[in-house]
Design a protein around this motif. Structure first.
Motif, short mmCIF file in Angstrom:
data_model
loop_
_atom_site.label_atom_id
_atom_site.label_comp_id
_atom_site.label_asym_id
_atom_site.label_seq_id
_atom_site.Cartn_x
_atom_site.Cartn_y
_atom_site.Cartn_z
N ALA A 188 85.78 -50.81 8.26
CA ALA A 188 85.01 -49.68 7.76
C ALA A 188 85.82 -49.03 6.65
O ALA A 188 87.02 -48.77 6.82
CB ALA A 188 84.74 -48.67 8.87
N LEU A 189 85.19 -48.81 5.52
CA LEU A 189 85.81 -48.07 4.43
C LEU A 189 85.25 -46.66 4.48
O LEU A 189 84.04 -46.47 4.51
CB LEU A 189 85.50 -48.72 3.09
N ALA A 241 83.97 -41.71 11.69
CA ALA A 241 83.04 -42.30 10.73
C ALA A 241 83.04 -43.82 10.86
O ALA A 241 81.99 -44.47 10.81
CB ALA A 241 83.41 -41.88 9.30
N ALA A 242 84.23 -44.40 11.05
CA ALA A 242 84.33 -45.85 11.23
C ALA A 242 83.65 -46.29 12.51
O ALA A 242 82.88 -47.26 12.52
CB ALA A 242 85.80 -46.27 11.23
N VAL A 279 80.86 -43.86 3.87
CA VAL A 279 81.30 -45.00 4.68
C VAL A 279 80.51 -46.25 4.32
O VAL A 279 79.35 -46.17 3.92
CB VAL A 279 81.17 -44.71 6.19
N ARG A 280 81.17 -47.39 4.50
CA ARG A 280 80.49 -48.67 4.40
C ARG A 280 81.35 -49.71 5.12
O ARG A 280 82.56 -49.53 5.27
CB ARG A 280 80.21 -49.08 2.97
N LEU A 281 80.71 -50.77 5.56
CA LEU A 281 81.42 -51.88 6.19
C LEU A 281 81.70 -52.94 5.14
O LEU A 281 80.85 -53.25 4.31
CB LEU A 281 80.59 -52.48 7.33
N GLU A 282 82.90 -53.51 5.21
CA GLU A 282 83.27 -54.55 4.26
C GLU A 282 84.33 -55.44 4.93
O GLU A 282 85.40 -54.96 5.30
CB GLU A 282 83.83 -53.92 2.99
N GLY A 283 84.00 -56.72 5.10
CA GLY A 283 84.97 -57.66 5.65
C GLY A 283 85.48 -57.30 7.02
O GLY A 283 86.66 -57.47 7.30
N VAL A 295 89.62 -48.87 7.89
CA VAL A 295 89.78 -48.73 9.34
C VAL A 295 89.29 -49.99 10.03
O VAL A 295 88.20 -50.48 9.74
CB VAL A 295 89.01 -47.51 9.87
N GLU A 296 90.08 -50.47 10.98
CA GLU A 296 89.64 -51.61 11.79
C GLU A 296 89.66 -51.24 13.27
O GLU A 296 90.49 -50.45 13.71
CB GLU A 296 90.46 -52.85 11.51
N LEU A 297 88.70 -51.78 13.98
CA LEU A 297 88.59 -51.59 15.42
C LEU A 297 89.41 -52.69 16.08
O LEU A 297 89.09 -53.88 15.93
CB LEU A 297 87.13 -51.65 15.85
#
Length: 150
Positions: free
Chosen positions: A44-45, A76-77, A37-41, A112-114
């Motif tokens: 969550a990817l 995970a996100a 996982v990583r955050l980008e823009g 994935v977006e919240l």
């Protein structure tokens, strides 16, 4: 001894990614292999590499494996967003639309977006892609665990 059910830390092979893996290989999530996982823009990817054990008879990722991945991607996100600790929460609903097929052995990524967080609920949506090929879209609701009584 560590009581947390997951190993979570920097992935040694892919800089910028966190490795999210169950300590207990007999649990369902372990079937998916290590999740990255990583955050980008603001998204969550969530990444996995489907293997033969995830394939259908057309040598694409089986829909059931994709559904399992989407479900795990929600958690995970949520952890990446800082809205959830490992364990204790439950999926209330997961809706998916299958759009394309994949190549086994090549990474797939859930973006994935919240959408909204309330006191007990997380509303999320995402796309599962392999490169630029969209495999599926999904949305889900996760109910956070109740606060522990003191």
């Amino acid at each position: 001894m560590n009581d947390t059910p997951f190993v979570y830390g920097d992935d040694p092979d892919l800089p910028g990614w966190k490795r999210w893996e169950l300590r207990d290989p007999t649990r369902f999530n372990a079937f998916l292999g290590p999740i990255l996982v990583r955050l980008e823009g603001g998204k969550a990817l969530v990444r996995m590499v489907p293997g033969r054990e995830h394939s259908n008879l057309r040598d694409s990722t089986h829909g059931g494996a994709l559904l399992g991945f989407m479900d795990v991607a929600l958690f995970a996100a949520a952890r990446s967003f800082g809205t959830l600790d490992a364990g204790g929460a439950v999926t209330l609903d997961l809706s998916a639309q299958f759009i394309g097929t994949s190549t086994i052995g090549q990474p797939i990524i859930a973006e994935v977006e919240l959408l909204r967080e309330t006191g007990r609920m997380l509303f999320m949506r995402g796309l599962v892609k392999q490169d630029t090929n969209v495999l599926a879209s999904f949305s889900g609701t996760v109910r956070k665990s109740s606060p522990k009584a003191s």
